[in-house]
Design an enzyme around this catalytic site. Structure first.
Site, PDB file in Angstrom:
ATOM      1  N   CYS A  49       0.824  -1.100   0.062  1.00 17.75           N
ATOM      2  CA  CYS A  49       0.010  -0.059   0.005  1.00 17.75           C
ATOM      3  C   CYS A  49       0.961   1.372  -0.002  1.00 17.75           C
ATOM      4  O   CYS A  49       1.505   1.678  -0.993  1.00 17.75           O
ATOM      5  CB  CYS A  49      -0.896  -0.023   1.057  1.00 17.75           C
ATOM      6  SG  CYS A  49      -2.327   1.196   1.063  1.00 17.75           S
ATOM      7  N   HIS A  93      -3.667  -5.227   0.095  1.00 16.20           N
ATOM      8  CA  HIS A  93      -3.164  -5.745   1.466  1.00 16.20           C
ATOM      9  C   HIS A  93      -3.287  -7.384   1.210  1.00 16.20           C
ATOM     10  O   HIS A  93      -4.284  -7.784   1.699  1.00 16.20           O
ATOM     11  CB  HIS A  93      -4.151  -5.115   2.481  1.00 16.20           C
ATOM     12  CG  HIS A  93      -4.054  -3.686   2.629  1.00 16.20           C
ATOM     13  ND1 HIS A  93      -2.923  -3.312   3.405  1.00 16.20           N
ATOM     14  CD2 HIS A  93      -4.666  -2.669   2.149  1.00 16.20           C
ATOM     15  CE1 HIS A  93      -3.044  -1.754   3.526  1.00 16.20           C
ATOM     16  NE2 HIS A  93      -3.963  -1.705   2.688  1.00 16.20           N
ATOM     17  N   GLU A  97      -2.014  -9.122   3.613  1.00 14.88           N
ATOM     18  CA  GLU A  97      -2.370  -9.483   5.139  1.00 14.88           C
ATOM     19  C   GLU A  97      -3.659  -9.534   5.614  1.00 14.88           C
ATOM     20  O   GLU A  97      -3.900 -10.221   6.499  1.00 14.88           O
ATOM     21  CB  GLU A  97      -1.586  -8.335   5.957  1.00 14.88           C
ATOM     22  CG  GLU A  97      -2.170  -6.942   6.036  1.00 14.88           C
ATOM     23  CD  GLU A  97      -1.735  -6.120   5.143  1.00 14.88           C
ATOM     24  OE1 GLU A  97      -1.389  -6.605   4.164  1.00 14.88           O
ATOM     25  OE2 GLU A  97      -2.134  -4.904   5.356  1.00 14.88           O
TER      26      GLU A  97
END
Ligand code: XMP
Length: 583
Positions: A78, A166, A168
């Site tokens: 990001c 993202h 994650e």
């Protein structure tokens, strides 16, 4: 020990990255942006996180740029993607629409962290305004989305990889694979586990508590119960004293149920403090959400102090235990560059001061929800306790919105209306306080799923999208002046009990706030209810759950029978752009 370092640019998600890396078996550490490149040489890999700033802002946080020269594999996520691009000679521009939430990502070249991806296209989670317009020399574009043609890059020679979305986040389909491949590229050994965490934490609790005892606030929720169980394992039950405060903002009949289940797991020293009256009187006339939270946090502390005094607990012999978990710290603006989304009750200034003085012990503050559950199960807690839906510390006070007057106009827009109230959301890592939008649309999940993000991505006044579900045709709306009162909480408890009962077998629902809002529809002086079922894994991101319409419509009819309720809404917003709770 091999470790991956996460450089925190203030993302709400930096610790989620750390968590994911640990899940993949590798120790991870979070450091701030001022870490010198020379300190980074001890790590096997570097992940540069997201953050709320814009890289083109001259005041935005900076790194020691020689980190790109030290030859350790780097993954930029990001803001970390944009920062890396700009730092190495690329260009980043203000995006036209921005992307908030789910988007479709196409892999254009299977190299680097994408080398094990088998499909061409994946659902990913993104949340950003700016986009990369030109990549630096030596970098290739390796993936794109509809609104971002350079959303992933790779430099195989220098082992530098960047992604705009993202990985994650649980809703990014290929996320774990990308992180796993990054770990493979770094060559790290995988030797972190929850069992190891327990043994290390038991040792560290004993060291910190020394010969003292712990006075622990329990709420009956997962976090404080697991924290209690870990403290009890480390210190023995006799050295941990549990206190439960009934704030008046608990669920219907909850205090009695919690007492039963805490005693069942062997909490012997349990003190129940009834403080309903004190909380309601402290909150008289208050409507602003952050002020509500601050008053509740302070009151908690005051009560805890009074009880400690009554019980004659000498502050030199006792520490205060809390079941804080990582998202609580992050959302309170707990890391260097993070924006403050809201103040959690366990992060009010007085607690912060006690933390500085070493008087607080928070044994699970580095963990995420799913890890806390796994830990609870390992510690032998019963399944129904470990799998309870999360419930905020300030309880139903958060979910009971207050208002003095209209905040904005009831305004007609194409395909719906803007409501004259506001609630908290999180967009591009920043806290927002914006209007909900009520969509005129048929109850059709296929349509709603795509309309919802398109509205919040294009109109900056809006952070939530709703549909009315009881069949009321909205002609006019007004705001009913309202604060936190026992009557309103009782009404919300009724509604919440109906909702919890209706969804009890819905496995996909991770949490379901029921919210009372002071919005009167087609009448004066009434209110409305919002139901917010979400699917999530760790609360940092969430998707609204698509419940069967038949069930939803029946539930809405039951909710309409509650006195003074004029409409029932279903929140169809993901997080981001909305938060899970309404406040
Ligand atoms: P949001 O609304 O930020 O919530 O998406 C994320 C998760 O945190 C819970 N929550 C709290 N938990 N104390 C807590 O212990 C609090 O003050 C608090 N506020 C929100 C929320 O229920 C969700 O699971």
């Amino acid at each position: 020990m091999d470790k991956i370092v996460i450089i925190d640019f203030g993302s709400q998600l930096a610790h989620l990255i750390a968590d994911r890396i640990r899940r993949l078996g590798v120790y991870s550490e979070i450091r701030s942006t001022d870490i010198p490149a020379s300190d980074l040489k001890q790590y096997k890999g570097i992940i540069i996180s997201g953050g709320p700033a814009s890289v083109n802002d001259p005041k935005s946080p900076q790194l020691d740029r020689t980190i790109y020269e030290i030859g350790i594999p780097i993954l930029g996520i990001c803001y970390g993607h944009q920062y890396t691009m700009r730092a190495l000679g690329g260009r980043v521009a203000k995006g036209v629409v921005g992307e908030y939430g789910l988007t479709q990502f196409t892999v254009t070249k299977n190299i680097g962290v994408f080398k094990h991806l088998e499909k061409k296209s994946y659902q990913v989670y993104a949340s950003h305004f700016d986009t990369v317009e030109k990549v630096p020399e030596g970098f290739e574009v390796v993936g794109e989305t509809r609104d971002d043609k350079m959303s992933a890059t790779a430099n195989e020679l220098r082992k530098i990889y960047t992604v705009q979305f993202h990985p994650e986040v649980a809703h990014t389909e290929c996320g774990m694979k990308i992180l796993d491949t990054f770990i493979e590229i770094t060559g790290s050994k995988r030797d972190w586990s929850i069992e190891k965490f327990i043994s290390e934490e038991v040792a560290s609790i004993n060291k910190k508590v020394d010969s003292k005892k712990v006075f622990m606030l329990v709420s009956g929720g997962v976090d404080s119960t697991v924290a209690y169980a870990l403290l009890a394992k480390a210190l023995g039950e006799d050295r941990v004293y549990a206190m439960y405060v009934d704030t008046g903002f608990m669920r219907k009949n909850e205090t009695a149920q919690i007492k039963k289940s805490l005693e069942k797991i062997g909490i012997k020293n349990l003190h129940i403090e009834h403080a309903e009256k004190e909380f309601f009187s402290a909150l008289k006339g208050i409507y602003e959400p952050e002020q509500k939270r601050k008053i509740i946090g302070d009151k908690f502390l005051e009560i805890q102090r009074n009880v400690a005094q009554k019980l004659n607990l000498n502050p030199d012999e006792w520490l205060l235990g809390q079941g804080t978990i990582y998202p609580d710290t992050i959302e309170s603006g707990g890391t260097r560059n993070a924006d403050k989304i809201k103040t959690h009750h366990n992060r009010v200034p007085e607690i912060e001061e006690m933390i500085r003085q070493g008087k607080i012990i928070e044994p699970i503050k580095e963990l995420y929800k799913d890890e806390v559950r796994e830990l609870g199960a390992q510690l032998g807690l019963p399944e129904e306790m470990v799998n309870r839906h999360p419930f905020p510390g300030p309880g139903l006070a958060v979910r009971c919105l207050c208002a003095e007057k209209e905040d904005g106009k009831y305004e007609k827009l194409p395909n719906g209306h803007l409501l004259p109230i506001k609630s908290v959301g999180v967009q591009g890592d920043e806290r927002t306080y914006r209007h909900p939008f009520v969509l005129d649309s048929a109850h059709d999940w296929n349509k709603l799923r795509t309309i919802s993000p398109s509205i919040t991505n294009t109109d900056s006044r809006i952070n939530r999208v709703l549909v009315e579900i009881s069949g009321v045709k909205i002609e006019k709306v007004s705001i009913t002046q309202s604060y936190l009162t026992p009557e309103r909480i009782a009404k919300l408890q009724e509604a919440d009990a109906l909702v919890m009962d209706a969804i009890k077998d819905e496995k996909s629902v991770w949490q379901c706030p029921t919210v009372l809002i002071p919005l009167s529809v087609n009448a004066e002086g009434q209110e409305s209810i919002v139901i917010r079922p979400v699917s999530s894994q760790e609360a940092m991101t969430a998707n609204f759950t698509e419940l069967p319409w038949e069930k939803v419509e029946k539930l809405a009819k039951d909710l309409m029978k509650i006195h003074g309720i004029s409409a029932v809404f279903y929140d169809i917003t993901n997080k981001p752009p909305a938060t899970i709770e309404w406040e």
